[in-house]
Design a protein around this motif. Structure first.
Motif: not given
Length: 324
Positions: A39-64
């Protein structure tokens, strides 16, 4: 002019982040070893131009879908199965990874895991620490020779070829299976291509280094383990979901194969009560394939530089997709 926002999902060293901070507003999750909640990742994605995740962080439809301003996701890892790449591509978001900089380090760990499993090193160290060493005996903690044996590498990419180089130093016979033939590995390393089933049957050590794809998911299943020699050692330094873990457990318990060395699991972090972890003939590691100071810093820097390139309007250094 307002700087673009970048969110990094773990705390990274300030000197690594500094070049990025010069062109962007950078926010980091303040923990090195605690995953950012979704839920924090989704919130941060709302204003981000770039994300730098680890390989264990799921970056799926909700985040994108939350990232209306998102231009690039720079994964810190060579694998990117944690990212919904088709969804990113549809949205015009570049996905990058960190290949090459971790090849030799991961190959070192893979071969170390093979040696540790074959020679029962972890079991032997614990045997001594627990005060069980009372006398010398002919077969005390006897393992298996590695030299002059046959290694079968499943996934002959850069890391697979680096492992093959190390195997040649032990005078091993190198077999490989890959989606496509690798003439350069055959010419330079003397590697011999085998169909998957034949490789399993002929190898003393089966090393999994294949990426996780729909085709490779559960590639190592009950049938695969039953094709192996009863003396075979299985090593997985790729992705946990390439293996049917219940089938591997049963193969080990029933003596269908001799031992396994695992750096990855289907669900990570793995529960210490996981059935595979409890077996004496399993060496289990916490996904440390690329974990050296030098290599992890190189991975951080490459992920950072991919973000800088995209935000400055230049082509990314190591893209895995080509959004239109």
């Amino acid at each position: 002019m307002t700087k673009p926002c970048v969110f990094i999902t773990r705390k990274l060293p300030e000197d690594v982040v500094a070049p990025l901070s010069a062109i962007a507003e950078v926010e980091m999750w303040p923990h090195e070893d605690v995953a950012v909640p979704n839920d924090v990742l989704v919130e941060k994605a709302k204003r981000a131009a770039a994300l730098l995740p680890m390989v264990s962080d799921p970056i799926g439809e909700q985040v994108l879908s939350a990232g209306a301003e998102l231009k690039v996701v720079a994964n810190m890892g060579v694998g990117y199965d944690n990212i919904d790449v088709p969804a990113a591509t549809r949205r015009g978001i570049v996905v990058c990874n960190t290949p090459d900089v971790l090849t030799d380090t991961t190959a070192d760990l893979t071969f170390a895991l093979l040696l540790a499993t074959a020679r029962r090193l972890v079991e032997a160290a614990e045997f001594l620490k627990e005060g069980k060493w009372k006398s010398w005996s002919p077969f005390l903690l006897a393992g298996a020779d590695v030299h002059h044996k046959t290694i079968g590498i499943v996934g002959m990419g850069n890391i697979g070829q680096a492992v093959a180089k190390r195997a040649k130093g032990f005078d091993m016979n190198v077999l490989y299976y890959n989606r496509s033939r690798r003439p350069e590995a055959e010419a330079e390393l003397g590697a011999i291509y085998r169909p998957f089933a034949d490789l399993l049957a002929e190898s003393d050590f089966v090393v999994c280094l294949t990426p996780l794809t729909p085709e490779t998911r559960r590639l190592f299943n009950r049938e695969a383990f039953r094709r192996m020699k009863r003396s075979a050692v299985f090593i997985n330094a790729a992705r946990g979901a390439v293996v049917d873990e219940q089938a591997l457990y049963e193969a080990l318990v029933h003596g269908e194969i001799a031992a396994a060395g695992l750096d990855v699991f289907e669900k990570e972090p793995v529960d210490p009560a996981h059935p595979l972890v409890s077996l004496p003939n399993v060496v289990a590691l916490p996904h440390i394939g690329s974990a050296t100071y030098e290599t992890r810093r190189a991975m951080m820097a490459l992920a950072r530089d991919n973000i800088i390139a995209v935000l400055e309007g230049r082509p990314p250094l190591t893209p895995v997709n080509r959004p239109s």
